[in-house]
Design a protein around this motif. Sequence first.
Motif, PDB file in Angstrom:
ATOM      1  N   TYR A 113       0.830  -1.211   0.000  1.00  0.00           N
ATOM      2  CA  TYR A 113       0.000   0.000   0.000  1.00  0.00           C
ATOM      3  C   TYR A 113       0.866   1.262   0.000  1.00  0.00           C
ATOM      4  CZ  TYR A 113      -3.363   3.515   1.464  1.00  0.00           C
ATOM      5  OH  TYR A 113      -4.142   4.648   1.528  1.00  0.00           O
ATOM      6  N   TYR A 116       2.404   1.777  -3.324  1.00  0.00           N
ATOM      7  CA  TYR A 116       1.357   2.199  -4.259  1.00  0.00           C
ATOM      8  C   TYR A 116       1.189   3.719  -4.228  1.00  0.00           C
ATOM      9  CZ  TYR A 116      -3.388   2.884  -6.054  1.00  0.00           C
ATOM     10  OH  TYR A 116      -4.478   3.330  -6.746  1.00  0.00           O
ATOM     11  N   GLN A 117       1.325   4.316  -3.047  1.00  0.00           N
ATOM     12  CA  GLN A 117       1.130   5.750  -2.903  1.00  0.00           C
ATOM     13  C   GLN A 117       2.221   6.562  -3.607  1.00  0.00           C
ATOM     14  OE1 GLN A 117      -1.653   7.079  -1.363  1.00  0.00           O
ATOM     15  NE2 GLN A 117      -2.287   4.941  -1.309  1.00  0.00           N
ATOM     16  N   LEU A 119       4.218   5.308  -6.164  1.00  0.00           N
ATOM     17  CA  LEU A 119       4.591   4.661  -7.418  1.00  0.00           C
ATOM     18  C   LEU A 119       4.695   5.643  -8.566  1.00  0.00           C
ATOM     19  CD1 LEU A 119       5.055   2.113  -9.126  1.00  0.00           C
ATOM     20  CD2 LEU A 119       2.564   1.889  -9.307  1.00  0.00           C
ATOM     21  N   GLU A 212       2.434   2.249 -14.939  1.00  0.00           N
ATOM     22  CA  GLU A 212       1.932   2.669 -13.626  1.00  0.00           C
ATOM     23  C   GLU A 212       0.630   1.956 -13.297  1.00  0.00           C
ATOM     24  OE1 GLU A 212       0.338   6.700 -11.333  1.00  0.00           O
ATOM     25  OE2 GLU A 212       1.354   6.858 -13.278  1.00  0.00           O
ATOM     26  N   ALA A 216       0.173  -0.688 -10.301  1.00  0.00           N
ATOM     27  CA  ALA A 216      -0.828  -0.328  -9.294  1.00  0.00           C
ATOM     28  C   ALA A 216      -1.833  -1.454  -9.105  1.00  0.00           C
ATOM     29  CB  ALA A 216      -1.538   0.959  -9.705  1.00  0.00           C
ATOM     30  N   LEU A 219      -0.119  -4.223  -7.171  1.00  0.00           N
ATOM     31  CA  LEU A 219       0.063  -3.873  -5.764  1.00  0.00           C
ATOM     32  C   LEU A 219      -1.247  -3.993  -4.987  1.00  0.00           C
ATOM     33  CD1 LEU A 219       2.479  -0.818  -6.109  1.00  0.00           C
ATOM     34  CD2 LEU A 219       3.000  -3.001  -4.996  1.00  0.00           C
ATOM     35  N   LEU A 220      -2.341  -3.585  -5.613  1.00  0.00           N
ATOM     36  CA  LEU A 220      -3.643  -3.702  -4.961  1.00  0.00           C
ATOM     37  C   LEU A 220      -4.003  -5.171  -4.728  1.00  0.00           C
ATOM     38  CD1 LEU A 220      -5.773  -0.942  -6.739  1.00  0.00           C
ATOM     39  CD2 LEU A 220      -4.931  -0.949  -4.381  1.00  0.00           C
TER      40      LEU A 220
END
Length: 277
Positions: A113, A116-117, A119, A212, A216, A219-220
């Motif tokens: 997480y 992800y912020q 990235l 991206e 993303a 990662l989620l």
Amino acid sequence: MSHFNKAEQDDWMTVYLKYLLFVFNFFFWVGGAAVMAVGIWTLVEKSDYLNILASSTFAVSAYILIFAGGLVMITGFLGFCAIIREQRSCLSAYFSMLLLIFLIELVAGVLAYVYYQRLSEELKQHLTQTLTENYALPGKTHITHSVDRLQQDFKCCGSNSSADWQHSVYILSVEASGRVVPDSCCKTITFKCGKRDHPSNIYKGGCITKLEQFLADHLLIMGAVGIGVACLQVPIQEICWAATWSSVHPFTSYCALTQQAQGDADFGRAVLQAARL
């Protein structure tokens, strides 16, 4: 009659806790297999893209998930043995392993997480630099292969657009042989097809947005799977804790404690009544 009902209640509670823990443990084991599969898929199927990233957080999250998933599956087998054998020592070991796995999966989920912020910012800073300074240079074969695959998989060229290659060390060198973009930017790859940058020949759109979005999404998935399986462990830990700390039988803690308290109260009333007589 009351003792018979209590015995029946104890038997029912034993069976209930045993099979409830068995069902939860089965889903826990399946969840562990899913966690490990996601981690392996991320590293094996998309490992080329990891060479482009400046940070190793993405790869570390995947490795943690693989380790946690393998540990979950081993612990799941231990759980089945503990349920069948009904030994407090096995249940204690099972409970301790659950706590360890819970922490590991939470760490992996939080790492995914957090990464992800940030990235988008990392890709903006690093991808263009990688393309312009490291592509097709000696000792950078892994990066060259990763960039070529990236451009072919996502049907893109350059970081923001194909114009990014104008500043590339490779394109400005003799080795480029007059190419304006690498051959991997071509819609149909042929030798030195990168000499012609017409839209009918090469992809014009950049790779950064597509990469991206891809990272993303992964990662989620990694974060959701890790935290989801960690949350599944909460009811298992509660059942296992109740079974482990039973004073009479590993699977009858609640009814055993209740029966003991009721027996003590009955004994106390009998003593008082005898004293009055």
